[in-house]
Design an enzyme around this catalytic site. Sequence first.
Site, short mmCIF file in Angstrom:
data_model
loop_
_atom_site.label_atom_id
_atom_site.label_comp_id
_atom_site.label_asym_id
_atom_site.label_seq_id
_atom_site.Cartn_x
_atom_site.Cartn_y
_atom_site.Cartn_z
CB CYS A 112 -0.84 0.03 1.41
SG CYS A 112 -0.11 -0.15 2.93
CG ASP A 346 -8.51 2.27 1.24
OD1 ASP A 346 -7.14 1.69 1.26
OD2 ASP A 346 -8.82 1.87 1.73
CG HIS A 348 -5.88 -0.46 1.71
ND1 HIS A 348 -5.09 0.83 2.17
CD2 HIS A 348 -4.57 -1.51 2.53
CE1 HIS A 348 -4.54 0.98 3.12
NE2 HIS A 348 -4.20 -0.37 3.38
#
Length: 460
Positions: A112, A346, A348
């Site tokens: 990430c 994000d 993820h």
Amino acid sequence: MEATGTDEVEKIKSKFMSAWHNMKYSWVLKTKTYFSRNSPVFLLGKCYHFKTEGEYRALHSFQSSSAGVSTEISGNVEEFRRDFISRIWLTYREEFPQIKGSALTTDCGWGCTLRTGQMLLAQGLMLHFLGRAWVWPEALDMDSCDSESWTSSTVRKLTASFEASLTADRDPKVLPRPQRGPSSRAWGGSEMRNEIYHRKIISWFGDSPLAAFGLHQLIEYGKKSGKMAGDWYGPAVVAHILRKAVEEARDPELQGVTVYVAQDCTVYSSDVIDRQCSFLDSGKAGTKAVIILVPVRLGGERTNTDYLEFVKGILSLEYCVGIIGGKPKQSYYFAGFQDDSLIYMDPHYCQSFVDVSIKDFPLESFHCPSPKKMSFKKMDPSCTIGFYCRTVQDFEKASEEITKMLKSSSKEKYPLFTFVKGHSRDYDFASSPPHEENDLYSEDEKKRLKRFSTEEFVLL
């Protein structure tokens, strides 16, 4: 035979991990983000107001948390949505070519921070080639139901992986997600030029060994600081990896860009200008644009809220390219704020590999349909701040502006970081030796990277 069986087990484990992360994070994609109508929203230096009822309604998946109507508008909701979606979104991927020296074909669960670093660099390159005013013409064509289809795709993958594990099928059958066809809109001359660069920038971040800033290359540079595929990377280590990746890039289009990483929270002005005025590969003298990366800590174990106004001030600057940060155990790319909440993308969500070498490869998965917000108090103190300066004059102006901001926002005795005149060697720092092919980092850099690699910033 035993090795083959182990490989199959690892592949099944990898698929389950990807499916699990998608199940875990897909609800976030479907969750509505609430914005106040009474407070301005900043996104990488641009300010938007959502104050009139009619324009507020234009944003399908955004809802207001407070009432109140005003006629004052300096940027409506659709413009904000178009601007946000136009930023390049880089997430976990799966089923890409195997990473050298490992059996990994996904970065799900560990990549990430590399992805948030890629997003920051991508924004710097967008400023360089497209300018801050550019927006993707097809941004508003992104359907809000995309997140629904992503979640459905996750369930299909999980089911297919489970069935494959029961039947020993090496290639689980997954129903393909329907792809949008090529755009039928007519492109003007400047639009065509911009779209070429848009695709080119994304292709530099493709998940293949040859992509200049792809995961495979970044991991190779990370090995010089003791990092391997599957390890967690801190924001400071990623800053140095990005610098090395830009230095080593061989695409002629990238010769006009360089990256400078601050040393111990200090930006040495002469070192930056030397980089900007260095010779191009063609042998001709020329001024390069510079992306300045400043690894900092916004406190001890927890983020010091005294730094909130400074972070907001930084994200209000048009030459800011974002912040590699996050909250404990998760890395996010911070790109804006409203009140005391940070706006982020994000990384993820685990998406399927896209071959960016093919003509008209699909772009939708590289653009995020909705922003997320997080309280500043939840931010991990370890982060890397990025700026883009096209010319030496731009850098000098930026350094003056940021220095004033640092002084006015700092309640501590010392500012978060500083700009000083001169070279690092003038302050008894060892200057970096010429690069050698078998040694990409100087001894001084290796010591700093070793220290950074032990920082308490664990990312899952």
